[in-house]
Design a protein around this motif. Structure first.
Motif, mmCIF file in Angstrom:
data_model
loop_
_atom_site.group_PDB
_atom_site.id
_atom_site.type_symbol
_atom_site.label_atom_id
_atom_site.label_comp_id
_atom_site.label_asym_id
_atom_site.label_seq_id
_atom_site.Cartn_x
_atom_site.Cartn_y
_atom_site.Cartn_z
ATOM 1 N N GLY A 82 0.795 -1.223 0.000
ATOM 2 C CA GLY A 82 0.000 0.000 0.000
ATOM 3 C C GLY A 82 0.828 1.274 0.000
ATOM 4 N N GLY A 83 2.135 1.146 -0.064
ATOM 5 C CA GLY A 83 2.988 2.326 -0.143
ATOM 6 C C GLY A 83 3.431 2.900 1.182
ATOM 7 N N TYR A 84 3.202 2.171 2.269
ATOM 8 C CA TYR A 84 3.684 2.623 3.576
ATOM 9 C C TYR A 84 5.150 2.244 3.722
ATOM 10 N N THR A 85 5.934 3.142 4.271
ATOM 11 C CA THR A 85 7.368 2.899 4.393
ATOM 12 C C THR A 85 7.774 2.418 5.778
ATOM 13 N N SER A 86 6.849 2.487 6.753
ATOM 14 C CA SER A 86 7.130 2.006 8.101
ATOM 15 C C SER A 86 5.813 1.802 8.829
ATOM 16 N N ALA A 87 5.865 1.009 9.893
ATOM 17 C CA ALA A 87 4.649 0.706 10.645
ATOM 18 C C ALA A 87 4.988 0.500 12.117
ATOM 19 N N PHE A 88 3.996 0.801 12.968
ATOM 20 C CA PHE A 88 4.220 0.829 14.414
ATOM 21 C C PHE A 88 3.248 -0.100 15.130
ATOM 22 N N THR A 89 3.765 -0.786 16.127
ATOM 23 C CA THR A 89 2.996 -1.739 16.902
ATOM 24 C C THR A 89 2.709 -1.150 18.286
ATOM 25 N N THR A 90 2.137 -1.985 19.153
ATOM 26 C CA THR A 90 2.034 -1.634 20.576
ATOM 27 C C THR A 90 2.949 -2.538 21.390
ATOM 28 N N ASP A 91 3.836 -3.245 20.722
ATOM 29 C CA ASP A 91 4.813 -4.086 21.425
ATOM 30 C C ASP A 91 5.764 -3.183 22.208
#
Length: 338
Positions: A293-302
Motif C-alpha cells: 500500500g505504499g507505507y514505508t514504516s509501521a508501528f505496533t504496541t509491542d
C-alpha cells in the motif's frame, strides 16, 4: 587495558530510542484501559522531555533506523485514534514546549458525532444506573449469557470498584466488569459493521438511545487540517475503521489501509507513509499489505525500544500512563533496560 563493563552498558543504551504512545488527553474517571492522561500530567511529561531528552519527529527517527544511526536519549511522541481532546489539550501543550508529535488517525469517526464502540460499551455496561437482569445473545459463536443479580442497580461501592479496575492487568472485580470484558473480547475481532450491529442490540437491551458524549468525540476534518498545518505535527494512518487487522484476511486488510490512506491524503493534501496497527494487531499479511500500500514504516504496541536493527514494519511503542513527572521518569528509565 581493561575497560569497565559499565562502559559497554552505557554505549549500548546510547543506541536505544523510545516511541511514546498516548491516546486521550483528558481528566477521566472511567478509564478501564488506562489510556487517558490528564492535561496536567501531559504538561509535566513534556516539560521533563524538553529538558532531558532529544525529542525528534517520528519520520526522522524512522530515517535513523533505516540508516542505522540511532542517537542516545532519543524520544518520539505519538497519539492514536484522533480524539478531539488531542486538538484541544495536547496540541497547545506540544506548542508550548515546541515539541513534535505524530497523530495516527483512523477514518471512521473523523467529523462524526459518535463514540468508538469500546467507549460506548464501557459506558453502558459499567455505568448505566439500571440494566435488565439477564443478558442472553450470541456474538457469532460466542455465547453472552449472564444474570446480573445484585448488580442490576449501580451503587457507590460497585462504581468505586469499577472506576479502579484496569482490564489489562487484573481480572474483573464485579459481574458487570466480567460482562463488559466478555463482550469486548467478542466484538474486537469483528468488522465495524458487525460491531455496530451488536452494539445496537446492546443499546436496545439496556434501553439506551444513541447519545455521544462530547468528551469522547473525535476531531472534525477542519480540526485535523488545522493540526496538520503546524510543522510540529505529522498526521499518519491508523486504518479506515480501527479494525483488529490480524483477525481478517489480506484483502480486508488491504482495503482498510488503502481507504485510510486515500482519505487522509485527500483531506490533508499530503503523502501518508506511516501506519500504526490498531490494537497492535498485525500479522504477515498486514505487513505485506502495508508494503504493497505504499507505507514505508509501521508501528505496533509491542513494548520494545527502537534500535538500529529494528524492523521498519515492527517498530515498538510504550503506552504512557496517567502519572506525574517522577513516575514518568521512572518509566522511561525502566523501558530503556528492556
Amino acid at each position: 587495558m581493561i575497560l569497565n563493563p559499565l562502559f559497554y552498558i552505557r554505549k549500548y543504551l546510547e543506541h536505544k530510542a523510545i516511541v511514546l504512545m498516548y491516546h486521550r488527553i483528558a481528566n477521566s474517571q472511567a478509564d478501564v484501559w488506562d489510556i487517558a492522561v490528564s492535561p496536567e500530567n501531559l504538561d509535566q511529561h513534556l516539560k521533563f522531555l524538553k529538558k532531558t531528552r532529544r525529542v525528534l519527529p517520528l519520520d526522522e527517527l524512522v530515517k535513523e533506523v533505516r540508516n542505522h544511526s540511532i542517537k542516545k536519549n532519543s524520544i518520539a511522541i505519538t497519539f492514536d485514534d484522533g480524539y478531539a481532546d488531542n486538538f484541544y489539550s495536547a496540541k497547545p501543550l506540544l506548542e508550548k514546549y515546541d515539541l513534535p508529535a505524530t497523530f495516527f488517525i483512523p477514518t471512521i469517526n473523523i467529523g462524526q458525532s459518535k463514540e468508538f464502540w469500546w467507549d460506548e460499551l464501557e459506558n453502558i455496561i459499567l455505568y448505566k444506573e439500571t440494566l435488565p437482569s439477564c443478558i442472553n445473545f450470541n456474538v457469532h459463536d460466542i455465547k453472552i449469557e449472564f444474570d446480573l443479580g445484585k448488580e442490576i442497580e449501580l451503587n457507590a461501592e460497585i462504581i468505586s470498584i469499577q472506576l479502579r479496575w484496569k482490564a489489562y492487568e487484573e481480572p474483573p472485580p464485579t459481574l458487570r466488569c466480567h460482562v463488559f470484558l466478555t463482550i469486548w473480547e467478542a466484538l474486537k475481532p469483528l468488522c465495524d459493521e458487525q460491531q455496530q450491529e451488536y452494539l445496537k442490540k446492546i443499546r436496545n437491551w439496556a434501553g439506551c438511545n444513541i447519545s455521544a458524549r462530547p468528551e469522547y468525540l473525535c476531531m472534525s476534518v477542519e480540526q485535523l487540517k488545522r493540526l496538520g498545518e503546524n510543522n510540529l505535527f505529522d498526521i499518519q494512518a491508523h486504518s479506515a475503521s480501527h479494525a483488529a487487522l490480524a483477525f481478517h484476511d489480506k484483502s480486508f486488510q488491504e482495503k482498510e489501509l488503502l481507504e485510510n490512506k486515500i482519505f487522509l491524503e485527500k483531506s490533508l493534501n499530503k503523502s501518508i507513509e506511516m501506519i500504526a496497527y490498531p490494537y497492535g494487531s498485525y500479522n504477515t499479511d498486514t505487513i505485506n499489505a502495508a508494503i504493497g500500500g505504499g507505507y514505508t514504516s509501521a508501528f505496533t504496541t509491542d513494548e520494545e525500544t527502537v534500535i538500529n536493527k529494528t524492523q521498519l514494519y515492527r517498530i515498538g511503542r510504550f503506552q504512557v500512563k496517567n502519572q506525574g513527572a517522577i513516575k514518568f521518569e521512572e518509566s522511561l528509565e525502566r523501558w530503556l533496560t528492556m
